[in-house]
Design an enzyme around this catalytic site. Structure first.
Site, PDB file in Angstrom:
ATOM      1  N   ASN A  54       0.871  -1.182   0.000  1.00  0.00           N
ATOM      2  CA  ASN A  54       0.000   0.000   0.000  1.00  0.00           C
ATOM      3  C   ASN A  54       0.905   1.228   0.000  1.00  0.00           C
ATOM      4  OD1 ASN A  54      -1.838   2.009   0.457  1.00  0.00           O
ATOM      5  ND2 ASN A  54      -2.688   1.123   2.332  1.00  0.00           N
TER       6      ASN A  54
ATOM      7  N   LYS B 203       3.391   0.761   2.988  1.00  0.00           N
ATOM      8  CA  LYS B 203       3.033  -0.246   3.992  1.00  0.00           C
ATOM      9  C   LYS B 203       3.049  -1.607   3.332  1.00  0.00           C
ATOM     10  CE  LYS B 203       0.029   2.679   6.732  1.00  0.00           C
ATOM     11  NZ  LYS B 203      -1.178   3.362   6.343  1.00  0.00           N
TER      12      LYS B 203
ATOM     13  N   ARG C 201      -2.602  -1.975  -3.445  1.00  0.00           N
ATOM     14  CA  ARG C 201      -3.812  -1.208  -3.143  1.00  0.00           C
ATOM     15  C   ARG C 201      -3.814   0.103  -3.926  1.00  0.00           C
ATOM     16  NH1 ARG C 201      -4.997   3.543   0.631  1.00  0.00           N
ATOM     17  NH2 ARG C 201      -7.223   3.686   0.268  1.00  0.00           N
TER      18      ARG C 201
ATOM     19  N   HIS D 230     -13.074   3.537   0.241  1.00  0.00           N
ATOM     20  CA  HIS D 230     -13.055   2.563   1.341  1.00  0.00           C
ATOM     21  C   HIS D 230     -13.731   1.248   0.919  1.00  0.00           C
ATOM     22  CE1 HIS D 230     -13.080   6.015   4.535  1.00  0.00           C
ATOM     23  NE2 HIS D 230     -11.827   5.631   4.285  1.00  0.00           N
TER      24      HIS D 230
ATOM     25  N   ARG E  76     -12.023  16.572   7.435  1.00  0.00           N
ATOM     26  CA  ARG E  76     -12.823  16.839   6.233  1.00  0.00           C
ATOM     27  C   ARG E  76     -14.262  17.157   6.610  1.00  0.00           C
ATOM     28  NH1 ARG E  76     -11.319  11.415   3.171  1.00  0.00           N
ATOM     29  NH2 ARG E  76      -9.611  11.184   4.639  1.00  0.00           N
TER      30      ARG E  76
ATOM     31  N   ARG F 241     -10.703  10.740  19.975  1.00  0.00           N
ATOM     32  CA  ARG F 241     -10.445  10.557  21.417  1.00  0.00           C
ATOM     33  C   ARG F 241     -10.208  11.893  22.105  1.00  0.00           C
ATOM     34  NH1 ARG F 241      -6.210   5.904  20.155  1.00  0.00           N
ATOM     35  NH2 ARG F 241      -5.982   7.366  18.447  1.00  0.00           N
TER      36      ARG F 241
ATOM     37  N   GLU G  69     -14.714   0.623  15.535  1.00  0.00           N
ATOM     38  CA  GLU G  69     -14.341  -0.574  16.297  1.00  0.00           C
ATOM     39  C   GLU G  69     -14.130  -0.286  17.773  1.00  0.00           C
ATOM     40  OE1 GLU G  69     -10.968  -2.575  14.394  1.00  0.00           O
ATOM     41  OE2 GLU G  69     -11.844  -2.085  12.451  1.00  0.00           O
TER      42      GLU G  69
ATOM     43  N   GLU H 288      -8.508  -4.787   5.265  1.00  0.00           N
ATOM     44  CA  GLU H 288      -8.396  -4.520   3.830  1.00  0.00           C
ATOM     45  C   GLU H 288      -7.247  -5.317   3.216  1.00  0.00           C
ATOM     46  OE1 GLU H 288      -8.670  -0.514   5.448  1.00  0.00           O
ATOM     47  OE2 GLU H 288      -9.129   0.131   3.416  1.00  0.00           O
TER      48      GLU H 288
HETATM   49  P1  ADP Z   1      -7.414   5.995   9.267  1.00  0.00           P
HETATM   50  O1  ADP Z   1      -8.620   6.478   8.526  1.00  0.00           O
HETATM   51  O2  ADP Z   1      -6.286   6.982   9.289  1.00  0.00           O
HETATM   52  O3  ADP Z   1      -7.001   4.570   8.942  1.00  0.00           O
HETATM   53  P2  ADP Z   1      -8.291   4.862  11.795  1.00  0.00           P
HETATM   54  O4  ADP Z   1      -9.229   3.871  11.214  1.00  0.00           O
HETATM   55  O5  ADP Z   1      -7.088   4.361  12.499  1.00  0.00           O
HETATM   56  O6  ADP Z   1      -7.887   5.997  10.780  1.00  0.00           O
HETATM   57  O7  ADP Z   1      -9.137   5.756  12.835  1.00  0.00           O
HETATM   58  C1  ADP Z   1      -8.613   6.852  13.487  1.00  0.00           C
HETATM   59  C2  ADP Z   1      -9.696   7.384  14.427  1.00  0.00           C
HETATM   60  O8  ADP Z   1     -10.071   6.343  15.317  1.00  0.00           O
HETATM   61  C3  ADP Z   1      -9.244   8.562  15.281  1.00  0.00           C
HETATM   62  O9  ADP Z   1     -10.246   9.554  15.275  1.00  0.00           O
HETATM   63  C4  ADP Z   1      -9.127   7.958  16.653  1.00  0.00           C
HETATM   64  O10 ADP Z   1      -9.445   8.876  17.652  1.00  0.00           O
HETATM   65  C5  ADP Z   1     -10.153   6.850  16.621  1.00  0.00           C
HETATM   66  N1  ADP Z   1      -9.828   5.828  17.610  1.00  0.00           N
HETATM   67  C6  ADP Z   1      -8.814   4.957  17.595  1.00  0.00           C
HETATM   68  N2  ADP Z   1      -8.797   4.212  18.725  1.00  0.00           N
HETATM   69  C7  ADP Z   1      -9.826   4.637  19.475  1.00  0.00           C
HETATM   70  C8  ADP Z   1     -10.354   4.304  20.764  1.00  0.00           C
HETATM   71  N3  ADP Z   1      -9.796   3.356  21.496  1.00  0.00           N
HETATM   72  N4  ADP Z   1     -11.439   4.971  21.190  1.00  0.00           N
HETATM   73  C9  ADP Z   1     -12.000   5.933  20.462  1.00  0.00           C
HETATM   74  N5  ADP Z   1     -11.556   6.304  19.243  1.00  0.00           N
HETATM   75  C10 ADP Z   1     -10.490   5.685  18.763  1.00  0.00           C
END
Ligand code: ADP
Length: 395
Positions: free
Chosen positions: A7, A14, A90, A178, A237, A281, A330, A382
Site C-alpha cells: 500500500n 506499507k 492497493r 473505502h 474533512r 479521542r 471498532e 483490507e
Molecule cells: P485511518 O482512517 O487513518 O485509517 P483509523 O481507522 O485508524 O484511521 O481511525 C482513526 C480514528 O479512530 C481517530 O479519530 C481515533 O481517535 C479513533 N480511535 C482509535 N482508537 C480509538 C479508541 N480506542 N477509542 C475511540 N476512538 C479511537
C-alpha cells in the site's frame, strides 16, 4: 501461496506478507518518510518490533529494503524472495476499472491517465507498483481498487444532477471509497447472518469515514462521492455541505481554490468544529471536560451518520444489519451508542453492556433484545481482502 500486499502512499509504503495456505500474516510493516530521510518499522507475530532509520530516496529503495528485511537471516520470515508468489497493490482510485485485476502496461497506462482524479494517492501507488514490478518482474502483480466495489451502483446513485456533459467529458460521478473495507466487513456480516443476500449498512468510521449500503453482496450506494470529501464529517474533512458554501467563502474571504480545498480537507470536520483536534479521542476528552464545541462536533458527527443510515434503510426497503468498523467504529462505544439511539421504530437497537464491553479485535454482535436490525462490530482487514483477490487472480 505467499502474497505480499503493498500500500504505497506519497511518502510511505506499507506492506504485509501473508501465507494464504495457513491464513497467517508472516510479517508487516511500514516504510515512512520516503524521499525525506527514511524510517522502517518491521513487525512479526510474537517477536519484538524492529525499527530503524533507512535511506529511502524513492519507492524502489523502500521495496528493496522490505525484501531485504523479509529475507534477512535474523529478522526475515522467508529464505528467498522467490517464495513470494504474487503481489497485491492497493489503489484508492481505479476510475472505471470494475474489479481487481492483473496489472499490465494497459492497466497502468489507464491508471496514469486518471491520476488527476486522485492526485494524492494515484501517482505514489503507480510508483510503488513500478518499483515492485522492476524488482519482481517474474510474478503476478494485482491491482485492488477501493472504488471497484461500487461498480454495480445504479446510474441514479452515481450520476450527479449537474450537466450530463460533465460526466461524459470529465467522468465526474460518485465513485465511492473505502470499498475494500466495506466489502470485507459486509461479507463477514453476511456470513454471520447466514444470508448472502442480506441488506447491510457498513459504517467505516476512522480518520476518513464513509457509510455504504450493500444488498445481495453488492454496494448500492455510498456516502463518499467524486472524492473522499463527501458524506459524513471526518477528522479534518467537512463531509457533505451545501455546495455553495465554499463559493461564498471564497468570495467573502478572497480565498484561492487551493486555500478553499485546504479549508474543506484539512481544517474542517471534528477539528474545524471543535477547534481541539481531528482525533475523536481528544475531542471526546474535551467534551467530557465541558468543552461545548467539542460536544457539538460529536453531535454533528452522530447526526450525519444517522441521516445516512436512515436514507439507506429507505433505499433498501429495510436492513438486516448495521456494521461498525475502523478506528472509531471498532473502538468508540459512545459514538456507536449515539448513532443507534432512538431508532427503535426502524428496528435498530443495541445492548448497552455488550456495546460498552466489546472486546478489541473481535467480531461482536451488540444487538439489543428483539432488535429486528442486528448490529455488529467487525474489525476491518483490507490487506487480507487484497491478498485474497491477488490469490484468486494468481491461481
Ligand atoms: P485511518 O482512517 O487513518 O485509517 P483509523 O481507522 O485508524 O484511521 O481511525 C482513526 C480514528 O479512530 C481517530 O479519530 C481515533 O481517535 C479513533 N480511535 C482509535 N482508537 C480509538 C479508541 N480506542 N477509542 C475511540 N476512538 C479511537
Amino acid at each position: 501461496m505467499k502474497i505480499l500486499v503493498v500500500n504505497a502512499g506519497s511518502s510511505s509504503l506499507k506492506y504485509q506478507l501473508f501465507d494464504m495456505d495457513k491464513g497467517a500474516v508472516l510479517a508487516k510493516g511500514n516504510c515512512e518518510r520516503i524521499g525525506i530521510d527514511g524510517v522502517v518499522t518491521h513487525k512479526r507475530p510474537q517477536k519484538a518490533d524492529y525499527k530503524t532509520s533507512a535511506d529511502f530516496p524513492d519507492h524502489r529503495a523502500a521495496i528493496e529494503c522490505v525484501l531485504k528485511l523479509l529475507t534477512d537471516k535474523d529478522l526475515g520470515v522467508i529464505s528467498d524472495v522467490k517464495e513470494i508468489g504474487a503481489v497485491g497493490h492497493r489503489f484508492a482510485h481505479g476510475g472505471e476499472i470494475r474489479k481487481s485485476t492483473l496489472l499490465g502496461d494497459r492497466e497502468i497506462e489507464y491508471l496514469e491517465s486518471i491520476a488527476d482524479l486522485n492526485p494524492l494517492h494515484g501517482p505514489p501507488a503507480i510508483s510503488g507498483f513500478k518499483a515492485c514490478k522492476e524488482v519482481m518482474p517474474y510474478i503476478n502483480h494485482v491491482g485492488v481498487f477501493d472504488t471497484s466495489y461500487y461498480s454495480d451502483m445504479k446510474e441514479e446513485a452515481f450520476i450527479y444532477p449537474i450537466p450530463y456533459e460533465l460526466y461524459e467529458e470529465y467522468k465526474i460521478r460518485r465513485y465511492g471509497f473505502h470499498g475494500t473495507s466495506h466489502r470485507y466487513v459486509a461479507a463477514k456480516a453476511a456470513e454471520l447472518l447466514g444470508n448472502r443476500n442480506a441488506k447491510i449498512i457498513t459504517c467505516h468510521l476512522g480518520n476518513g469515514s464513509s457509510v455504504t449500503a450493500t444488498m445481495n453482496g453488492k454496494a448500492i450506494d455510498t456516502s463518499m462521492g467524486f472524492t473522499p470529501q463527501d458524506g459524513v464529517p471526518m477528522g479534518t474533512r467537512s463531509g457533505a455541505i451545501d455546495p455553495t458554501v465554499p463559493l461564498y467563502v471564497m468570495k467573502k474571504k478572497g480565498l484561492t481554490v487551493e486555500e478553499t480545498e485546504k479549508l474543506l480537507n484539512n481544517q474542517s470536520g471534528l477539528l474545524g468544529v471543535s477547534g481541539v483536534s481531528s482525533d475523536c479521542r481528544d475531542v471526546e476528552t474535551a467534551a467530557e471536560n465541558g468543552n461545548a464545541r467539542a460536544q457539538l462536533a460529536l453531535k454533528i458527527l452522530i447526526h450525519n451518520i444517522r441521516k445516512i443510515i436512515g436514507s439507506y434503510i429507505a433505499e433498501m426497503n429495510g436492513a438486516d444489519a448495521i456494521v461498525f468498523t475502523a478506528g472509531i467504529g471498532e473502538n468508540d462505544s459512545s459514538i456507536r451508542a449515539g448513532v443507534c439511539a432512538d431508532m427503535t421504530w426502524l428496528g435498530v437497537g443495541i445492548d448497552e453492556e455488550l456495546n460498552a464491553n466489546c472486546p478489541r479485535g473481535e467480531c461482536v454482535e451488540i444487538s439489543g433484545k428483539g432488535a429486528k436490525v442486528r448490529t455488529f462490530v467487525i474489525p476491518t482487514n483490507e490487506e487480507y481482502m487484497i491478498a485474497l483477490d491477488t490469490l484468486n487472480l494468481s491461481k
